[in-house]
Design a protein around this motif. Sequence first.
Motif, short mmCIF file in Angstrom:
data_model
loop_
_atom_site.label_atom_id
_atom_site.label_comp_id
_atom_site.label_asym_id
_atom_site.label_seq_id
_atom_site.Cartn_x
_atom_site.Cartn_y
_atom_site.Cartn_z
N THR A 54 49.83 15.18 27.79
CA THR A 54 50.63 16.04 28.66
C THR A 54 50.78 15.30 29.98
OG1 THR A 54 50.89 18.26 29.59
CG2 THR A 54 48.65 17.39 29.52
N ASP A 55 51.85 15.53 30.67
CA ASP A 55 52.15 14.62 31.79
C ASP A 55 51.32 14.85 33.05
OD1 ASP A 55 53.42 16.86 32.72
OD2 ASP A 55 55.45 16.04 32.57
N SER A 56 50.42 15.81 33.04
CA SER A 56 49.51 15.95 34.18
C SER A 56 48.23 15.14 33.99
CB SER A 56 49.15 17.43 34.40
OG SER A 56 48.54 17.94 33.23
N LEU A 57 48.08 14.53 32.80
CA LEU A 57 46.84 13.82 32.48
C LEU A 57 47.12 12.42 31.99
CD1 LEU A 57 45.20 16.69 30.39
CD2 LEU A 57 44.75 16.13 32.79
N GLU A 58 46.19 11.52 32.27
CA GLU A 58 46.32 10.18 31.72
C GLU A 58 46.23 10.25 30.19
OE1 GLU A 58 47.19 7.48 33.22
OE2 GLU A 58 47.21 8.46 35.18
N ALA A 59 46.93 9.33 29.53
CA ALA A 59 46.95 9.34 28.06
C ALA A 59 45.56 9.08 27.50
CB ALA A 59 47.93 8.28 27.56
N PHE A 60 45.31 9.67 26.34
CA PHE A 60 43.98 9.60 25.74
C PHE A 60 44.04 8.99 24.34
CE2 PHE A 60 40.25 12.05 24.00
CZ PHE A 60 39.29 11.43 24.79
N GLY A 61 45.14 9.27 23.65
CA GLY A 61 45.36 8.62 22.36
C GLY A 61 44.47 9.10 21.24
N SER A 62 44.21 10.41 21.17
CA SER A 62 43.27 10.86 20.13
C SER A 62 43.94 11.55 18.95
CB SER A 62 42.22 11.79 20.72
OG SER A 62 42.81 13.02 21.10
N CYS A 63 45.11 12.15 19.12
CA CYS A 63 45.62 12.99 18.03
C CYS A 63 46.41 12.20 16.99
CB CYS A 63 46.46 14.13 18.59
SG CYS A 63 48.10 13.64 19.17
N ARG A 64 46.92 11.07 17.34
CA ARG A 64 47.68 10.19 16.43
C ARG A 64 48.96 10.84 15.93
NH1 ARG A 64 46.25 5.71 17.82
NH2 ARG A 64 46.99 4.72 15.90
N LEU A 65 49.51 11.72 16.71
CA LEU A 65 50.76 12.36 16.28
C LEU A 65 51.97 11.64 16.85
CD1 LEU A 65 51.36 14.91 14.60
CD2 LEU A 65 51.68 16.14 16.75
N CYS A 66 51.75 10.88 17.89
CA CYS A 66 52.87 10.31 18.65
C CYS A 66 53.18 8.87 18.23
CB CYS A 66 52.57 10.36 20.13
SG CYS A 66 51.25 9.23 20.60
#
Length: 936
Positions: A54-66
């Motif tokens: 979400t654009d208020s948070l730095e990317a985390f890369g955990s869900c693997r949906l994107c």
Amino acid sequence: MSLLKEPDYGTPARKGDATVDVAIDGLSVTVPEGTSVMRAAALAGVDVPKLCATDSLEAFGSCRLCLVEIDGVKGTPASCTTPVRPGMTVRTQTPKLEKLRRGVMELYISDHPLDCLTCAANGDCELQDMSGVVGLREVRYGVGEGENHLDAPKDVSNPYFDFDASKCIVCSRCVRACDEVQGTFALTIEGRGFDSKVSAGGLDFLNSDCVSCGACVQACPTATLEEKTVVDLGMPTRSVITTCAYCGVGCSFKAELKGDELVRMVPYKDGGANEGHSCVKGRFAFGYATHPDRQMSPLVRERITDEWRPVSWEEAIQTVATRMRDIQSRHGVGSIGGITSSRCTNEEVYVVQKMVRAAFGNNNVDTCARVCHSPTGYGLKQTFGTSAGTQDFKSVEEADVIMVIGANPTDAHPVFASRMKQRLRKGAKLIVLDPRRIDLVRSPHIEAEYHLKLAPGTNVAIINAFAHVVITEGLVDEDFVAERCEDFDEWASFIAQPENSPESLEEITGVPAAEVRAAARMYAAGPNSAIYYGLGVTEHSQGSTMVMGMANLAMATGNIGRNGVGINPLRGQNNVQGSCDMGSFPHELPGYRHVSDESVRDIYSQLWGTPILPEPGLRIPNMFDAAIDGTFRALFVQGEDIAQSDPNTKHVFAALESLELCVVQDLFLNETSKFAHVFLPGTSFLEKDGTFTNAERRINRVRPVMKPKTGKHEWEIVAEIAQAMGYPMHYDSTSQIMDEIALTTPTFAGVSFDLLDRVGSVQWPCNDNAPLGTPIMHEGGFVRGKGRFMPTNYVPTKERSTRKYPLILTTGRILSQYNVGAQTRRTANVAWHPEDTLEIHPHDAEVRGINDGDRVSLASRVGQTSLHARISDRMPVGVVYTTFHHPVTGANVVTTEHSDWATNCPEYKVTAVQVGLQSPRLQAEEEQVAVPVAGS
Ligand code: SF4
Ligand code: SF4
Ligand code: SF4
Ligand code: FES
């Protein structure tokens, strides 16, 4: 407007001039270097499916949906964690990606309760949306079969939101929101793999470190963290963008409603002051607006011992007008006056000061800012030429050294504190000047370089010592001073005198000279050093001197006039800045122009059709004294509970009892209304239509979410009183009032509701020179031309500890409550702070035989009260602390008549007191009466 859904670009924006061109699904887009592929895609109009981003948070890369495919790159990288590269060609929709995404979603859904139709988040759930987006049609693994989390417990301990663990997808957006946005670090992901779960430090939310800011609720893509109001009332259907009415941060919110019922307040991402963040008060504590205690009809009585009599608006208005005129005919034009409120809008305040000046025919108008930030007005006007903070909040992001003096931002200005903490975590250095160890001194990932625990009342001594180091160690910004300032030499030779050295002042301030020297060098070295201060600066007998002392220090080191620096008052109430801007002081017309200035008086006397007196009127303390003397007979009080908030309660009561007519305009029958003869019910912020001006001079729109529940706007009532007194005053709408303000006040010349609707908010000055406002003041030159160094002799307060009153009491605020508590005590915020307590150092407690939680008496030479003790090593020996949110405690019973020499701002922060254990009998009696207003 219908429900406003703000776009979510997936990852935060990147700054910088360097740009990168990429092609995404055949669409070309140019973005700043460092932008994620996901954000670039969103900017190109392509939404990549996502859950953990979400654009208020730095990317985390955990869900693997994107996942996406990128030409020349192996595999399917996550678009949220992959930065764009020049010439990149990206595909977001391919059969392979679709299959992968469906597989991911299938796993999530197999461990998720499929109760969408009865779920509180139905229609506002990203998991639900993503299932649709990826085209999930079946779940092969069987929902709820095998090991799952469907019976995971629900935590309903927080009064405002629930945590339903069975719906959690462990995306950690909540954890990251708490860390990155709020800076509280209350949440963690415990365990690994299948066992991983969100934990509030092993406790329930209510008893954890959580401060209920709501950032996690906002970040949660599922119904796991959900507002109780949404659970109870269902999803809202429309939004109104408006402004929080609590503190001077001035956060923008989307008020989300269903019909006329407010369901929730959602911080607005485009809000200039808060950029999508909030605190517990603005986000959740709005229940007071519909509390049954609210008065909806006007009340009148002959004597304050009579019962109130509900009357029509016409009768109430006529009663005020007739009695005001009658008192003037018997006691003179100057026998009546008014007090404006920093809780009300600019427009409401403007009409009250206009009523006093034009209909009452005198300048007897003052504002509750008298008791908080009037020294800011005086001190900054003398040195810089205008009475306002120099920076926008964003400026803190470029500060290298942050000095916090007499302020407790995490409690009193929480959303700005979160922003400041973000900067501190990125490496800015922190100096705190405060007798008490405020949270900022040491909090997760933050530690102040210096915490100077100065003795209450010695601010000026310590700021002089800072300046002494700057002058005598050659740390002056010579170019800045030579080009932009005046009267430096006299000031410098005064400051360089040995009595201003840290060594000479060490005994007075209690701060080791070496620490002062080191902190002063750090401030001077910057390169960008910013001062943020609060009422711990102003509410002293030398409040104005201290404001000038800070201004001197900033000028001497060149820390004015650009980003990252400045002198920044953290204003307490939502519209303190505005109420002062609007001409609420007895010596100033709107825009801080002195009433003795004929050319300014002419503007108003011509427009208003009546002469304006050239002599300043009475300040609040003068009104009280004159009331006791019998020369001041009637007072109109707009939304300030002076009986509770002003110092030396006995004296205030005596003054109020002396009045022939006291008119109170407020939401609730407050303490002051006990002395009132007419009560005019006011409107809550949800009903108001106008503007508030926050601590950064930002003029924000306050839009009505609903019609006035009382049937009338406050400005209409005031205009009708003026009319009934024979002075013609009429406006068709609040925008007309703002137009009049703009017409007559050069710093507001460009402001209109149309402009605010177009651009969101502007910071004054806003005029032909700065059509979109002025985020940073004094760039290139000071408002008064040259910045002026002012002498700042340290004069000790007359209030000293004695054998009889050996401790010094200082006061402050707590996060969950607000000022006299009239609003917050009528919300579920009482869960956190049901009463005022007295913080006392373990040593001071021990010698008095006081244990934690004991009921103790607190006595000064002017009065006595009692409250529960809280033993705390946050306090230095010899200093005790309390808040003033509960009338039952009446902390101001003990505060004295001392005040700032220039402005009469009360010296709330220094009172000599004694504390003693209360007898068990008295304790038992007081426990019976000390019942706070129940929350709703
Ligand atoms: S409400 Fe705020 S402080 Fe509490 S856990 Fe959520 S983000 Fe953290
Ligand atoms: S509570 Fe919500 S935001 Fe937090 S991990 Fe679970 S689903 Fe994600
Ligand atoms: S920080 Fe202040 S303005 Fe913002 S939500 Fe909290 S109380 Fe309201
Ligand atoms: S949104 Fe990119 S991995 Fe979750």
